[in-house]
Design an enzyme around this catalytic site. Sequence first.
Site, PDB file in Angstrom:
ATOM      1  N   PHE A 129       0.728  -0.991   0.142  1.00  0.00           N
ATOM      2  CA  PHE A 129      -0.157   0.096   0.011  1.00  0.00           C
ATOM      3  C   PHE A 129       0.841   1.254  -0.087  1.00  0.00           C
ATOM      4  O   PHE A 129       2.000   1.248   0.775  1.00  0.00           O
ATOM      5  CB  PHE A 129      -0.844   0.073   1.286  1.00  0.00           C
ATOM      6  N   ASP A 198       2.596  -6.024   8.051  1.00  0.00           N
ATOM      7  CA  ASP A 198       1.381  -4.898   8.065  1.00  0.00           C
ATOM      8  C   ASP A 198       0.139  -6.062   7.992  1.00  0.00           C
ATOM      9  O   ASP A 198      -0.080  -6.804   6.909  1.00  0.00           O
ATOM     10  CB  ASP A 198       1.495  -4.005   7.038  1.00  0.00           C
ATOM     11  N   TYR A 223     -10.332  -0.664  11.360  1.00  0.00           N
ATOM     12  CA  TYR A 223     -11.764  -0.130  10.913  1.00  0.00           C
ATOM     13  C   TYR A 223     -12.183  -1.088   9.765  1.00  0.00           C
ATOM     14  O   TYR A 223     -13.203  -1.032   9.028  1.00  0.00           O
ATOM     15  CB  TYR A 223     -11.649   1.101  10.346  1.00  0.00           C
ATOM     16  N   LYS A 224     -11.516  -2.188   9.343  1.00  0.00           N
ATOM     17  CA  LYS A 224     -11.592  -2.998   8.353  1.00  0.00           C
ATOM     18  C   LYS A 224     -12.415  -4.386   8.752  1.00  0.00           C
ATOM     19  O   LYS A 224     -13.660  -4.445   9.315  1.00  0.00           O
ATOM     20  CB  LYS A 224     -10.372  -3.644   7.520  1.00  0.00           C
ATOM     21  N   ARG A 372     -12.878  -4.802  -6.530  1.00  0.00           N
ATOM     22  CA  ARG A 372     -12.428  -5.493  -5.534  1.00  0.00           C
ATOM     23  C   ARG A 372     -13.549  -5.804  -4.569  1.00  0.00           C
ATOM     24  O   ARG A 372     -14.430  -4.983  -4.284  1.00  0.00           O
ATOM     25  CB  ARG A 372     -11.440  -4.393  -4.669  1.00  0.00           C
TER      26      ARG A 372
END
Length: 398
Positions: A129, A198, A223-224, A372
């Site tokens: 990312f 990560d 938050y995922k 996605r």
Amino acid sequence: MSDPETRAKKLDAEDELGAKRAEFVLDDRDDAVYLDGNSLGALPVGVPGRVEDVVRRQWGELRIRSWTESGWWTAPERIGDRIAPLVGAAPGQIVVGDSTSVNVFKALVAAVRMAGDGRDEILVDATTFPTDGYIAESAARLTGSTLRPVAPDEVPAVLSGRTAAVLLNHVDYRTGRLHDLPGLTAAVRAAGAVSVWDLCHSAGALPVGLDEHGVDLAVGCTYKYLNGGPGSPAYLYVRAGLHDRFDSPLPGWNSHAEPFGMRSEYEPGTGAVRGRVGTPDILSMLALEAALEVWDGVRVEAVRAKSLALTDFFLECVREYVPEGRVESLTPVAHEERGSQVALRCADAGEVMERLIERGVVGDFRHPDVLRFGFTPLYMGFTDVQRAARVLAEVLEG
């Protein structure tokens, strides 16, 4: 395959996690399917009431007393211990606070410092990312190191006596590819370097095994798949054996051995508290704590089994419904190489996703041509999956 709709109903009836769906706030329209939980998890039903109590009573009535009486001061470590079982860590090794980016910076600079003299190279996942790459570049400049981007599967071949730290993603955020955390961690350790993982796209979706596999440092957002809410604080894992050596580049009063001593000299605290910096973001942190209650009684292994079943079924439905050659899956077929999302390459992906969202099927688009879809086992069912694939086919045919 047999009729997908009939099969979906059967799979939903047999789903041991099916009852968890009622613990989330979801769109009750028949045609709505939320496939973006890998970007922002759904709201657990218990969070609004808890946040109201925090605001009205703990802040509004108790005010400053809540730092002790409501447990605000100990929240970063307490909530870290709630996350620990979800990533395979014993208590006392995870502290919650700051953003993923800030924690990547803390972990990577500390890793270089722990690696010692003569090690002046940082390896970073070349497919990472972007923010992780930005942070790694800055950490390299600040520590006088050379930054070397490499594909995760190439890491063992390029490790050397110069390697100080290796920053890798457990799951590729675009393709959903699951990287070999046990094998790569072992290779980094054998080379005398420090591993930094990560976990943003794996924690809450599959077993991680931080302690079991000897991971040195790890970071992740909440938050995922952990459903902590937009901008909820991230977390930092420091292996217990490294606590005394963890030298944070962001020493703050909250990580001081005597935070209220107001001494001019910095002396780090003990344990996971070394990962703290400044005053905790209490409102979002306690919303996260409430959200984590949905994991009570849930086995991560059961989540992983359902995740794989959901993604398998989605790929089967896509093959059944979507015209051949219209999309190409970028997500590995092999279970041991797959996270909890499916990425489909599509020439007009941006427009297709807009039309899907208009039809109630919410995924996301990644430049230049990737659709996605995230599969969140706690609140997603097989009927959702079947419906999403059918609507995708209708959009592509339209």
